[in-house]
Design a protein around this motif. Structure first.
Motif, PDB file in Angstrom:
ATOM      1  N   THR A 208      69.744   8.511  70.627  1.00 49.97           N
ATOM      2  CA  THR A 208      70.711   7.777  71.586  1.00 49.97           C
ATOM      3  C   THR A 208      72.300   7.551  70.812  1.00 49.97           C
ATOM      4  OG1 THR A 208      69.280   5.898  71.194  1.00 49.97           O
ATOM      5  CG2 THR A 208      68.836   7.135  73.812  1.00 49.97           C
ATOM      6  N   GLU A 209      71.718   7.749  69.427  1.00 51.82           N
ATOM      7  CA  GLU A 209      72.738   7.414  68.807  1.00 51.82           C
ATOM      8  C   GLU A 209      72.423   8.158  67.541  1.00 51.82           C
ATOM      9  OE1 GLU A 209      73.939   2.884  67.992  1.00 51.82           O
ATOM     10  OE2 GLU A 209      71.488   2.712  68.830  1.00 51.82           O
ATOM     11  N   LYS A 211      74.183   8.830  62.580  1.00 55.29           N
ATOM     12  CA  LYS A 211      74.963   8.350  62.152  1.00 55.29           C
ATOM     13  C   LYS A 211      74.549   8.690  60.372  1.00 55.29           C
ATOM     14  CE  LYS A 211      77.741   4.337  60.096  1.00 55.29           C
ATOM     15  NZ  LYS A 211      77.953   3.138  60.543  1.00 55.29           N
TER      16      LYS A 211
END
Length: 234
Positions: A208-209, A211
């Motif tokens: 979902t994410e 970084k």
């Protein structure tokens, strides 16, 4: 440096290559075809070659690993032997462990480092069981999920892997897919050669994410608010 043979796909009796009498002449496969089957030619069915790697059942792996002197991981039926980590690898793991332990002090979670077997099932299905040893992991339910042999049987919330020259594909592809599909919430991959860290957030077995952090960045967790790590070469 001289071509004396070509290995080609055999698709039928009419699609064969004219044999060279002295094995020195090279033929253009697209332009020359022989109609008579040369008796010297050897053909084998595709099924004669096992293109799959050797696989092992979970029970076979447990039997093998019970008295093993080496460290192994078992992922989707395949066994991987773990090599001894380098000084640089262990230095990073140690620094992350200190940072995580400091943050978790007084909280209901603990940070553990390898060697530490973690048994994972894809989407809870025991038919797809794997056993891995993450470099570092954060567990919040270990007191509840420990078997009679003292082994952890739950699912970590966060795992960390530090890349080594021999495990890049496994950590970035094979384990990423396994961790995503096993109920883990967050995965950190650290590349100490490029001084880069990638953080993945998983929810409902999906990414979902993500970084990416680089040198001198302050890396932070998606799952544990305020848990940070300084990525540096010092």
């Amino acid at each position: 440096g001289t071509t004396i043979a070509k290995l080609l796909n055999h698709t039928g009796e009419d699609d064969i290559i004219e044999e060279s009498v002295n094995l020195r002449k090279v033929f253009d496969v697209d332009q020359r075809q022989a109609r008579d089957y040369p008796p010297e030619r050897i053909a084998e069915a595709m099924e004669a070659y096992n293109l799959e790697r050797i696989r092992m059942t979970y029970e076979e792996y447990k039997t093998m690993n019970r008295d093993a002197k080496n460290r192994y991981e078992y992922i989707d039926g395949e066994v991987y032997m773990l090599s001894a980590p380098s000084v640089y690898h262990q230095r990073i793991v140690s620094r992350i462990h200190v940072a995580f332990a400091s943050y978790l002090r007084g909280k209901p979670c603990d940070a553990f480092v390898s060697p530490f077997d973690v048994t994972l099932c894809r989407r809870g299905n025991e038919k797809f069981t794997s056993v891995v040893q993450p470099d570092l992991l954060v567990i919040c339910d270990w007191k509840k999920y420990v078997d009679e042999d003292g082994h952890y049987t739950g699912i970590p919330r966060l795992v960390v892997e530090v890349l080594s020259p021999g495990n890049t594909v496994k950590e970035m592809i094979t384990k990423l897919d396994l961790y995503r599909d096993s109920g883990i919430e967050e995965y950190w991959i650290i590349d100490d050669r490029r001084l880069q860290l990638v953080v993945y957030r998983f929810e409902d077995y999906e990414i979902t994410e993500t970084k990416v952090y680089r040198i001198d960045d302050t890396c932070s967790s998606f799952v544990f608010e305020g848990m940070e790590f300084q990525l540096t070469d010092e």
